[in-house]
Design an enzyme around this catalytic site. Sequence first.
Site, PDB file in Angstrom:
ATOM      1  N   GLU A  50     -89.016  36.819 103.056  1.00 40.32           N
ATOM      2  CA  GLU A  50     -89.987  37.903 103.197  1.00 40.32           C
ATOM      3  C   GLU A  50     -89.315  39.273 103.167  1.00 40.32           C
ATOM      4  OE1 GLU A  50     -92.536  37.447 106.612  1.00 40.32           O
ATOM      5  OE2 GLU A  50     -93.709  39.245 106.155  1.00 40.32           O
TER       6      GLU A  50
ATOM      7  N   ARG B 281    -106.554  35.544  99.866  1.00 39.86           N
ATOM      8  CA  ARG B 281    -106.620  36.203 101.170  1.00 39.86           C
ATOM      9  C   ARG B 281    -107.119  37.639 101.106  1.00 39.86           C
ATOM     10  NH1 ARG B 281    -100.967  33.755 103.640  1.00 39.86           N
ATOM     11  NH2 ARG B 281    -101.816  31.671 103.903  1.00 39.86           N
TER      12      ARG B 281
ATOM     13  N   SER C 161    -104.955  28.829 110.480  1.00 41.65           N
ATOM     14  CA  SER C 161    -104.466  28.510 109.140  1.00 41.65           C
ATOM     15  C   SER C 161    -105.538  28.553 108.059  1.00 41.65           C
ATOM     16  CB  SER C 161    -103.860  27.111 109.143  1.00 41.65           C
ATOM     17  OG  SER C 161    -103.655  26.679 107.823  1.00 41.65           O
TER      18      SER C 161
END
Lengths: 249, 637
Positions: free
Chosen positions: B425, B330, B284
């Site tokens: 998604e 990210r 995570s």
Amino acid sequence: MNLVLHVWRQKNNSEKGKMVRYEAQDINPHMSFLEMLDVVNERLIQKGEDPVAFDHDCREGICGACSLTINGRPHGPERGTTVCQLHMRHFKDGEEIYIEPWRAKAFPVIKDLVVARQAFDRIIQSGGFVSVKTGSAQDANTILIGKDTADKAMDAAACIGCGACVAACPNASAMLFVAAKVSHLALMPQGQVEKQKRVLNMVRTMDNENFGNCTNHYECEAACPKEISVDFIAQMNREYLHASINEKR
Amino acid sequence: MKLDARIPAGPLAEKWDKRRFDAKLVNPANKRKYKIIVVGTGLAGASAAATLAEQGFAVESFCYQDSPRRAHSIAAQGGINAAKNYPNDGDSVQRLFYDTVKGGDFRSREANVYRLAQISSSIIDQCVAQGVPFAREYAGYLDNRSFGGAQVSRTFYARGQTGQQLLLGAYQALERQIGLGTVKMFPRTEMLDLVLVDGAAKGITVRDMVTGQISSYAGDAVVLATGGYGNVFYLSTNAKGCNATAIWRAYKKGAGFANPCYTQIHPTCIPVSGDYQSKLTLMSESLRNDGRVWASKLKNDKRPPEAIPEAERDYFLERKYPSYGNLAPRDISSRAAKEACDDGRGAGEAGLGVYLDFADAIKRLGEKTIREKYGNLFHMYAKITGEDPYKSPMRIYPAVHYTMGGLWVDYDLMSTVPGLFVLGEANFSDHGANRLGASALMQGLADGYFILPATIADYLARLKPGAVKTDHAEFRKAETQTGDLVKKMLSINGKRTVDDFHRELGKIMWNDCGMARSEASLKHALQKIPEIRAEFWKNVKVAGANEELNQSLEKAGRVADFLEFGELLVRDALERRESCGGHFRVEYQTEEGEARRDDENFCHSAVWEYQGEGKTPVRHQEPLIYENVHLAARSYK
């Protein structure tokens, strides 16, 4: 490493199954148990044989799909571990490994190592929820929950619904599964209003689904990949007793 | 293909109210006459099915797993964002909106993202009311932590199992409705085609994964909440069963596919250890709250991490992005790790890894606190690698994790096919070119609990309920086509297994269209993928028969679709001649190696329209109009 596997093969629910021997050669000890089975299956397909069917999905120990009994132990020899997180480094070169499905009347075999676990869903349907319609909630911080209570509820809520507790129990009892959900909701203020109806309905559904009774073997706790404590069974028994006395009044 | 996003007029903050007010409603007494088909039972699908049923609609819900509780939302670890501003650290709807638009590298729709930020608080309220055991402070209030791409603490969490607890909340709400008889549940049932009647979505064709029976279900609307397409890369953090079949078949029936090239590579995953590897495991992002990311300053440094002295360590995220440090988004963190490894400074045997080190945090907070916060993640790491992360740093490497692209939807979440709604998604709507951590759970639940239940009535109110039944000829046609496809796959009886093809495709996708993409690599992939696909249809070996539980056949169908979809992804990456978010084209970078956007030519969503087998799809554009935020170069320095 080289291994000898004895795998339960059963074509479907109506035909009889049997153990079949396979040799698994050149297995890398860093593989997970399911990756080892992937390799065995690839080789079976190449030979024109039917691969071994087994349930699996997330392969990170959280979805609860994988469900193999290895050498008589649900999820295998490692404590607090699902099969998908079990690695071959925990086995010895040349070892014979026995792989079976969950064994329980309430979990009929569909094929090979795949079983039907809808009984668990039906138990949740009978009361494993807080009846709150979307949109009815008040601001989240108006419900205060002490950290210790929240932590304990989380310990119970960590159940992944895999069914190892049932498979491990000599009576095929679902007490740990049911107790985990009953306790999670009974511990929290949100679950209070329905807690008596919930425990009565869930326990009755469990009984109707062909699960056995609890006779305190604690095999469920030992097999549980999330290490859920049997203390929650005591909590459920207390909730059940309380609710059934009130019901009679 | 007409792309009308139907964004309500007026100020940003009032659009959602306006849309809800303008929408037609279905009379409560009439709701049960409408049947809605929901495919997928993750956060978006389960929350939508439960909420629609609560409202009174007749719902049929489908999933490929043995139980709706196993959908892959369950694996989300870190948390869920909401603009509650409980920590009083300057958060607001506006800030969550801005962070998300900026995090997405200015490639998402303003109106959708603003609505997401507005709804975020209600999601937390709803989940708490359901009994989701979120982390608490000692006084009983909800606890928050930080996530990448934000300088406020707005992430709610339940240990390292937030996705699991939120999904169980939605699953329990769904099971309650199943028990009440308002939802009919079909587990172990895979959608294999979308059925259109007179151009509108009226049902689906499915395969019963236990008996192999192919049949159809009709409804007044179809909702796809079937997740992303990360498994086109073979190795990803997705579950093994995650697939693009539902959205791909819908695309082939006329639904526009938006921005397939936007794929998220997550920086903190456990590195690949061998060819046998079947999936990658995420560690995570929350770990970057306390873990420090570093690589050796020396090339080919084979020393164990403990033997590398402080002065010879490069804490590259802290060095390059001092204001966000280890919590840089990210895409940026992944590229920085790749850069260090490409430079020959990677850790581990293959040199494909960097360290995520908790030594400082353990010294500062004690092992007990770290165990409380991240215990299950450390446990998982130790299980997989056989190493103890309390003693030596974790080794991590980027891996495919999430896909921002998906079926194009308008403001109501309806695709270009009338009556086909797409959630979570599976749609493209909110994350632009890069999703921020803890925003997937937020979006899935916003779509399912709050947005679709408000917008779908407007579509249904214009229809006569139950007008189409499964006796319509279109259903027979879809069943025959699906059955023929299955027969074809089983009859090839070639030499290579399905996994073998999938791995080959995955390698091409990762090498040519992964963290760094170039015109040459993309053209190479565009040449290779059709070759693999052609060989698949000549040389694949699928075991068993249709009339049984057949996992080899299930996989074959999904891989066949990935072999088509992969090509579209690459084509989209080739046509987007800029770098943005997760899409990094080496030709378009700044001198410092950061992504260089081209707002003049590419400030739009690319939407692909299927033209038939063997034909090049057509690329349409939906311009992105920014009225409220200034298009800026993204900086996390």
